[in-house]
Design a protein around this motif. Structure first.
Motif, PDB file in Angstrom:
ATOM      1  N   GLU A 329       0.799  -1.218   0.000  1.00 26.29           N
ATOM      2  CA  GLU A 329       0.000   0.000   0.000  1.00 26.29           C
ATOM      3  C   GLU A 329       0.838   1.278   0.000  1.00 26.29           C
ATOM      4  N   LYS A 330       2.146   1.173   0.129  1.00 26.42           N
ATOM      5  CA  LYS A 330       2.981   2.371   0.275  1.00 26.42           C
ATOM      6  C   LYS A 330       3.360   3.018  -1.058  1.00 26.42           C
ATOM      7  N   ARG A 369      12.760   4.439   3.295  1.00 24.48           N
ATOM      8  CA  ARG A 369      12.824   5.579   4.220  1.00 24.48           C
ATOM      9  C   ARG A 369      13.277   6.855   3.517  1.00 24.48           C
ATOM     10  N   ASP A 428       5.723   7.763   0.714  1.00 26.33           N
ATOM     11  CA  ASP A 428       5.633   8.892   1.641  1.00 26.33           C
ATOM     12  C   ASP A 428       6.523   8.576   2.843  1.00 26.33           C
ATOM     13  N   LYS A 429       7.636   9.298   2.959  1.00 23.75           N
ATOM     14  CA  LYS A 429       8.616   9.006   3.999  1.00 23.75           C
ATOM     15  C   LYS A 429       8.026   9.094   5.399  1.00 23.75           C
ATOM     16  N   SER A 430       7.003   9.917   5.572  1.00 26.60           N
ATOM     17  CA  SER A 430       6.413  10.078   6.895  1.00 26.60           C
ATOM     18  C   SER A 430       5.657   8.828   7.351  1.00 26.60           C
ATOM     19  N   THR A 431       5.358   7.934   6.406  1.00 24.64           N
ATOM     20  CA  THR A 431       4.622   6.701   6.758  1.00 24.64           C
ATOM     21  C   THR A 431       5.559   5.537   7.027  1.00 24.64           C
ATOM     22  N   VAL A 432       6.866   5.755   6.892  1.00 19.18           N
ATOM     23  CA  VAL A 432       7.831   4.666   7.053  1.00 19.18           C
ATOM     24  C   VAL A 432       8.514   4.790   8.406  1.00 19.18           C
ATOM     25  N   ARG A 433       8.428   3.755   9.205  1.00 20.88           N
ATOM     26  CA  ARG A 433       9.029   3.762  10.534  1.00 20.88           C
ATOM     27  C   ARG A 433      10.546   3.809  10.417  1.00 20.88           C
TER      28      ARG A 433
END
Length: 434
Positions: A329-330, A369, A428-433
């Motif tokens: 989904e990313k 990331r 979206d980098k903000s969604t990657v831990r």
């Protein structure tokens, strides 16, 4: 006129299908078996980082790249991308907490400093891992914090704490030396740190690691597609029925073999629009240091997509000739792959094991990331695979027909991106831990 156009279209479809079939014949089960058999043989000794076995595997992969006709990466003289990391081995630990001396057996540190000296006047955050907390989740969260942290760990977590401590006693690996943040974990029933003094000394040993990377230069030099797999494994384990070698056939000689076969495949095709990089990463099993280093050598905005391949030697839960994509989904990379597999016997599905966090457990995560549409293709039924990280992960456990078909599926599914017809959305980098 319409009939003529339809006839031409039909002929094009027939010849196009035959061309694909002819092209895919370059991916043979015999060649696939030869490569994975070599990589997972006993004389590779489990391909653990910093061992002669992993060096032997590196030489073999570099030899395959040379035979295939790949070029070294720009500014490299050969296919070996060698860099250094540091092993930090604890030497002395002295901790005083709220007027009490803490036994060195109840302390471990995650740090790349040879000497660490903290007291209450140093800017250090305090975290508490409570009795009710999940220790592994808590330590992962604390290690991701961009600050120095003193973590007070409830004695309920003694067994897991000691396991981490034993691992670090053998030497913790870090990319750099004497910079960044440190984390000190103390096993204690205290929940505040009003007064403390911490002194830790480590021995730092510089060690070499090597990725193997080659390329096919495309028409667009500044647009890159990466195909990857990690070639290291976990080495020698406690013997089971006289066998102590963790051969790592599925994990991840299968992915490395697939990557090599895709290099052979694309080398026989017309020149790609985008530049293709084929890379076998080192040190995935000990922290992903190979992919970390690789990610620092290229502008991430130039990497259009990353097809990371991990454990494709056994059929997935969706059946033969199927695989799944982690982090589906990313980006829309999975949808683009599915589009090109319509009408074939192959299929790619979303990851059915989200609770396993597979997206973060392979080399794709490092580039994701940075915003790259970087995903791992896998087919292992990870929730029930009994050979994972064991001496039983041998070639005899694999379904070579399935694995060969998976390589063909990736070849077909990636063509649109390789030849510039498709461009996946960025992660979206903000969604990657982190």
């Amino acid at each position: 006129m319409k009939k003529r156009k339809l006839a031409v279209a039909a002929l094009a479809l027939i010849f196009g299908t035959n061309t694909f079939a002819q092209n895919l014949s370059a991916i043979s089960q015999q060649e696939t078996s030869r490569i994975i058999k070599t990589l997972s043989a006993d004389d590779m000794q489990g391909r653990s980082a910093f061992t002669p076995g992993v060096d032997k595997a590196a030489d073999f992969i570099a030899g395959e790249f040379k035979k295939t006709g790949l070029k070294p990466l720009p500014e490299e003289n050969n296919f070996k991308q060698t860099f250094s990391v540091y092993r930090f081995t604890p030497q002395e630990k002295e901790v005083h907490l709220n007027g009490q001396t803490v036994s060195a057996d109840n302390v471990f540190a995650v740090t790349n400093y040879e000497e660490l000296e903290w007291d209450k006047d140093i800017n250090v955050a305090t975290e508490v891992i409570k009795e009710s907390d999940n220790f592994r989740a808590a330590i992962s969260r604390i290690n991701s914090l961009e600050q120095n942290v003193l973590a007070l760990v409830h004695p309920k977590h003694t067994d897991t704490f000691k396991a981490y401590q034993r691992y670090l006693t053998r030497g913790g690996i870090q990319q750099k030396k004497n910079e960044g943040n440190s984390k000190v974990f103390v096993l204690t029933d205290q929940t505040v740190a009003t007064d403390y003094k911490i002194e830790i000394e480590n021995q730092a040993e510089q060690l070499p690691l090597t990725n193997i990377a080659g390329m096919i230069e495309g028409k667009r030099k500044d647009e890159i597609v990466v195909f990857s797999g990690h070639y290291d494994h976990i080495g020698i384990l406690t013997a089971v029925d006289g066998d102590s070698i963790a051969n790592g056939a599925d994990d991840d000689a299968s992915g490395t073999t697939a990557m090599i076969m895709l290099a052979k495949y694309y080398k026989k095709q017309p020149k790609p629009d985008r530049t293709l990089i084929f890379v076998a990463f080192t040190a995935e099993e000990i922290g992903g240091y190979g992919s970390r280093y690789f990610s620092e050598q290229l502008p991430p905005d130039q990497i259009v997509a990353m097809f990371n391949i991990e454990m494709v030697g056994k059929p997935s839960k969706f059946g033969p000739n199927t695989a799944y994509l982690t982090g589906f989904e990313k980006s829309n990379l999975g949808e683009l792959m599915q589009k090109h597999l319509q009408g074939t016997t192959y299929s790619i599905h979303p990851d059915p094991y989200p609770e396993q966090n597979l997206f973060y457990r392979s080399d794709n995560a490092t580039l994701a990331r940075l915003g790259v549409p970087a995903h791992t293709i896998s087919s292992v039924q990870i929730d029930q695979d009994k050979s994972y990280h064991s001496v039983n992960d041998e070639i005899e456990q694999l379904d070579m027909a399935h694995m060969t078909n998976m390589i063909k599926a990736i070849a077909l599914a990636s063509r649109g991106i390789v030849y510039g017809n498709d461009t996946p959305t960025r992660v979206d980098k903000s969604t990657v831990r982190q």
